[in-house]
Design a protein around this motif. Structure first.
Motif, PDB file in Angstrom:
ATOM      1  N   ASP A   1      -9.811  -0.114   0.151  1.00  0.00           N
ATOM      2  CA  ASP A   1      -9.170   0.100  -1.146  1.00  0.00           C
ATOM      3  C   ASP A   1      -7.659   0.107  -0.948  1.00  0.00           C
ATOM      4  OD1 ASP A   1      -8.161   0.982  -3.567  1.00  0.00           O
ATOM      5  OD2 ASP A   1      -9.419   2.784  -3.663  1.00  0.00           O
ATOM      6  N   THR A   2      -6.990  -0.954  -1.392  1.00  0.00           N
ATOM      7  CA  THR A   2      -5.547  -1.082  -1.155  1.00  0.00           C
ATOM      8  C   THR A   2      -4.706  -0.118  -1.987  1.00  0.00           C
ATOM      9  OG1 THR A   2      -5.371  -2.910  -2.738  1.00  0.00           O
ATOM     10  CG2 THR A   2      -5.695  -3.491  -0.398  1.00  0.00           C
ATOM     11  N   SER A   3      -5.341   0.638  -2.867  1.00  0.00           N
ATOM     12  CA  SER A   3      -4.575   1.651  -3.594  1.00  0.00           C
ATOM     13  C   SER A   3      -4.371   2.906  -2.742  1.00  0.00           C
ATOM     14  CB  SER A   3      -5.262   2.014  -4.916  1.00  0.00           C
ATOM     15  OG  SER A   3      -6.467   2.715  -4.671  1.00  0.00           O
ATOM     16  N   VAL A   4      -5.074   2.989  -1.615  1.00  0.00           N
ATOM     17  CA  VAL A   4      -4.913   4.123  -0.696  1.00  0.00           C
ATOM     18  C   VAL A   4      -3.751   3.807   0.236  1.00  0.00           C
ATOM     19  CG1 VAL A   4      -5.978   5.507   1.130  1.00  0.00           C
ATOM     20  CG2 VAL A   4      -7.367   4.677  -0.784  1.00  0.00           C
ATOM     21  N   ALA A   5      -2.710   4.621   0.163  1.00  0.00           N
ATOM     22  CA  ALA A   5      -1.521   4.408   0.988  1.00  0.00           C
ATOM     23  C   ALA A   5      -1.834   4.682   2.458  1.00  0.00           C
ATOM     24  CB  ALA A   5      -0.381   5.311   0.517  1.00  0.00           C
ATOM     25  N   ILE A   6      -1.268   3.863   3.330  1.00  0.00           N
ATOM     26  CA  ILE A   6      -1.444   4.065   4.770  1.00  0.00           C
ATOM     27  C   ILE A   6      -0.866   5.419   5.176  1.00  0.00           C
ATOM     28  CG2 ILE A   6      -0.873   3.191   7.083  1.00  0.00           C
ATOM     29  CD1 ILE A   6      -2.762   1.331   5.563  1.00  0.00           C
ATOM     30  N   ARG A   7       0.279   5.776   4.600  1.00  0.00           N
ATOM     31  CA  ARG A   7       0.928   7.047   4.965  1.00  0.00           C
ATOM     32  C   ARG A   7       0.080   8.258   4.589  1.00  0.00           C
ATOM     33  NH1 ARG A   7       3.810   5.352   0.530  1.00  0.00           N
ATOM     34  NH2 ARG A   7       3.643   6.725  -1.278  1.00  0.00           N
ATOM     35  N   SER A   8      -0.905   8.084   3.690  1.00  0.00           N
ATOM     36  CA  SER A   8      -1.746   9.195   3.279  1.00  0.00           C
ATOM     37  C   SER A   8      -2.896   9.459   4.256  1.00  0.00           C
ATOM     38  CB  SER A   8      -2.317   8.945   1.880  1.00  0.00           C
ATOM     39  OG  SER A   8      -3.305   7.916   1.917  1.00  0.00           O
ATOM     40  N   LEU A   9      -3.098   8.552   5.196  1.00  0.00           N
ATOM     41  CA  LEU A   9      -4.204   8.687   6.140  1.00  0.00           C
ATOM     42  C   LEU A   9      -3.800   9.545   7.330  1.00  0.00           C
ATOM     43  CD1 LEU A   9      -5.368   4.958   6.186  1.00  0.00           C
ATOM     44  CD2 LEU A   9      -6.253   6.815   4.776  1.00  0.00           C
ATOM     45  N   ASP A  10      -4.766  10.214   7.910  1.00  0.00           N
ATOM     46  CA  ASP A  10      -4.530  10.988   9.120  1.00  0.00           C
ATOM     47  C   ASP A  10      -4.569  10.030  10.311  1.00  0.00           C
ATOM     48  OD1 ASP A  10      -4.378  13.513  10.695  1.00  0.00           O
ATOM     49  OD2 ASP A  10      -6.347  12.803  11.389  1.00  0.00           O
ATOM     50  N   ALA A  11      -3.415   9.842  10.960  1.00  0.00           N
ATOM     51  CA  ALA A  11      -3.311   8.876  12.050  1.00  0.00           C
ATOM     52  C   ALA A  11      -4.275   9.188  13.191  1.00  0.00           C
ATOM     53  CB  ALA A  11      -1.880   8.817  12.567  1.00  0.00           C
ATOM     54  N   GLU A  12      -4.439  10.454  13.522  1.00  0.00           N
ATOM     55  CA  GLU A  12      -5.348  10.811  14.618  1.00  0.00           C
ATOM     56  C   GLU A  12      -6.784  10.388  14.307  1.00  0.00           C
ATOM     57  OE1 GLU A  12      -4.836  11.895  17.772  1.00  0.00           O
ATOM     58  OE2 GLU A  12      -2.742  11.497  17.254  1.00  0.00           O
ATOM     59  N   THR A  13      -7.198  10.534  13.066  1.00  0.00           N
ATOM     60  CA  THR A  13      -8.551  10.127  12.681  1.00  0.00           C
ATOM     61  C   THR A  13      -8.686   8.609  12.746  1.00  0.00           C
ATOM     62  OG1 THR A  13      -8.751  12.048  11.235  1.00  0.00           O
ATOM     63  CG2 THR A  13     -10.298  10.239  10.847  1.00  0.00           C
ATOM     64  N   VAL A  14      -7.679   7.900  12.235  1.00  0.00           N
ATOM     65  CA  VAL A  14      -7.710   6.436  12.250  1.00  0.00           C
ATOM     66  C   VAL A  14      -7.732   5.913  13.683  1.00  0.00           C
ATOM     67  CG1 VAL A  14      -6.406   4.347  11.666  1.00  0.00           C
ATOM     68  CG2 VAL A  14      -6.580   6.203  10.003  1.00  0.00           C
ATOM     69  N   LEU A  15      -6.960   6.539  14.555  1.00  0.00           N
ATOM     70  CA  LEU A  15      -6.809   6.050  15.934  1.00  0.00           C
ATOM     71  C   LEU A  15      -7.831   6.612  16.906  1.00  0.00           C
ATOM     72  CD1 LEU A  15      -2.920   6.238  16.151  1.00  0.00           C
ATOM     73  CD2 LEU A  15      -4.337   4.215  15.734  1.00  0.00           C
TER      74      LEU A  15
ATOM     75  N   ARG B   1       0.832  -1.212   0.000  1.00  0.00           N
ATOM     76  CA  ARG B   1       0.000   0.000   0.000  1.00  0.00           C
ATOM     77  C   ARG B   1       0.863   1.257   0.000  1.00  0.00           C
ATOM     78  NH1 ARG B   1      -5.703  -0.767   3.014  1.00  0.00           N
ATOM     79  NH2 ARG B   1      -5.885   1.378   2.296  1.00  0.00           N
ATOM     80  N   ASP B   2       2.051   1.166   0.585  1.00  0.00           N
ATOM     81  CA  ASP B   2       2.942   2.321   0.656  1.00  0.00           C
ATOM     82  C   ASP B   2       4.164   2.172  -0.246  1.00  0.00           C
ATOM     83  OD1 ASP B   2       1.948   4.408   2.545  1.00  0.00           O
ATOM     84  OD2 ASP B   2       1.706   2.655   3.819  1.00  0.00           O
ATOM     85  N   GLY B   3       4.086   1.291  -1.235  1.00  0.00           N
ATOM     86  CA  GLY B   3       5.161   1.145  -2.203  1.00  0.00           C
ATOM     87  C   GLY B   3       6.440   0.560  -1.636  1.00  0.00           C
ATOM     88  N   MET B   4       6.312  -0.287  -0.638  1.00  0.00           N
ATOM     89  CA  MET B   4       7.477  -0.921  -0.018  1.00  0.00           C
ATOM     90  C   MET B   4       7.402  -2.427  -0.187  1.00  0.00           C
ATOM     91  SD  MET B   4       7.924   1.021   3.671  1.00  0.00           S
ATOM     92  CE  MET B   4       6.205   1.223   4.122  1.00  0.00           C
ATOM     93  N   VAL B   5       8.515  -3.080   0.094  1.00  0.00           N
ATOM     94  CA  VAL B   5       8.529  -4.528   0.247  1.00  0.00           C
ATOM     95  C   VAL B   5       8.484  -4.807   1.743  1.00  0.00           C
ATOM     96  CG1 VAL B   5       9.715  -4.992  -1.938  1.00  0.00           C
ATOM     97  CG2 VAL B   5      11.050  -4.651   0.157  1.00  0.00           C
ATOM     98  N   VAL B   6       8.199  -6.038   2.115  1.00  0.00           N
ATOM     99  CA  VAL B   6       8.017  -6.386   3.523  1.00  0.00           C
ATOM    100  C   VAL B   6       9.234  -6.027   4.369  1.00  0.00           C
ATOM    101  CG1 VAL B   6       7.636  -8.289   5.144  1.00  0.00           C
ATOM    102  CG2 VAL B   6       6.327  -8.178   3.053  1.00  0.00           C
ATOM    103  N   VAL B   7      10.416  -6.288   3.869  1.00  0.00           N
ATOM    104  CA  VAL B   7      11.626  -5.987   4.651  1.00  0.00           C
ATOM    105  C   VAL B   7      11.712  -4.495   4.948  1.00  0.00           C
ATOM    106  CG1 VAL B   7      14.149  -6.025   4.634  1.00  0.00           C
ATOM    107  CG2 VAL B   7      12.880  -8.021   3.852  1.00  0.00           C
ATOM    108  N   GLN B   8      11.371  -3.650   3.990  1.00  0.00           N
ATOM    109  CA  GLN B   8      11.381  -2.206   4.227  1.00  0.00           C
ATOM    110  C   GLN B   8      10.347  -1.822   5.293  1.00  0.00           C
ATOM    111  OE1 GLN B   8      10.694  -1.228   0.081  1.00  0.00           O
ATOM    112  NE2 GLN B   8      12.667  -0.155  -0.022  1.00  0.00           N
ATOM    113  N   LEU B   9       9.163  -2.424   5.216  1.00  0.00           N
ATOM    114  CA  LEU B   9       8.137  -2.165   6.224  1.00  0.00           C
ATOM    115  C   LEU B   9       8.630  -2.581   7.604  1.00  0.00           C
ATOM    116  CD1 LEU B   9       5.215  -1.421   7.110  1.00  0.00           C
ATOM    117  CD2 LEU B   9       4.630  -3.826   6.628  1.00  0.00           C
TER     118      LEU B   9
END
Length: 140
Positions: free
Chosen positions: A94-108, A45-53
């Protein structure tokens, strides 16, 4: 009741070990295949591979807590939290939405008890879910 759980593909709960390098130190992480699959989805979702995550989660955990403890357990909980937050509408399915694009305060906001916040949980309303999608599109 048990059929819901025992019908799982046995390969999903077979464990697999991966070697990763965290700041020059090679370590092994053993997780069940289903957890690896969820971590792969999060990373993609954030354009990484698992090791980078994994490296990023490790670094941010150390920065926030000063220690890691049981990192494999942390990764399992992270995968479960992700799946639960998607199911609750806190994170867009929608997995095309990057996690980094979300507002963490809203999610949490108002997480269920025991999830790291002390406020009572309320199911996400349609307005909040739409706000997450709009904010994600703006950041993309």
């Amino acid at each position: 009741m048990c059929e819901v759980f025992i019908s799982a593909d046995p390969q999903s709960y077979d464990a697999r070990t991966r070697s990763v390098r965290l700041h020059g130190v090679v370590t092994s992480i053993r997780l069940e295949n289903l957890f690896w699959q969820v971590l792969e989805e999060i990373a993609q979702r954030d354009g990484m591979v698992v090791v980078q995550l994994i490296e990023r989660l490790y670094d941010e955990l150390v920065a926030a807590r000063g220690e890691v403890g049981n990192f494999a357990s942390f990764l399992r909980v992270s995968a479960l939290r992700y799946e639960a937050m998607v199911a609750q509408g806190r994170i867009p399915a929608d997995t095309s939405v990057a996690i980094r694009s979300l507002d963490a305060e809203t999610v949490l906001h108002e997480l269920p008890q025991g999830w790291g916040r002390s406020t009572p949980a309320q199911p996400p309303d349609e307005t909040r879910v739409r706000t997450l999608h709009v904010a994600a599109r703006r950041r993309a």
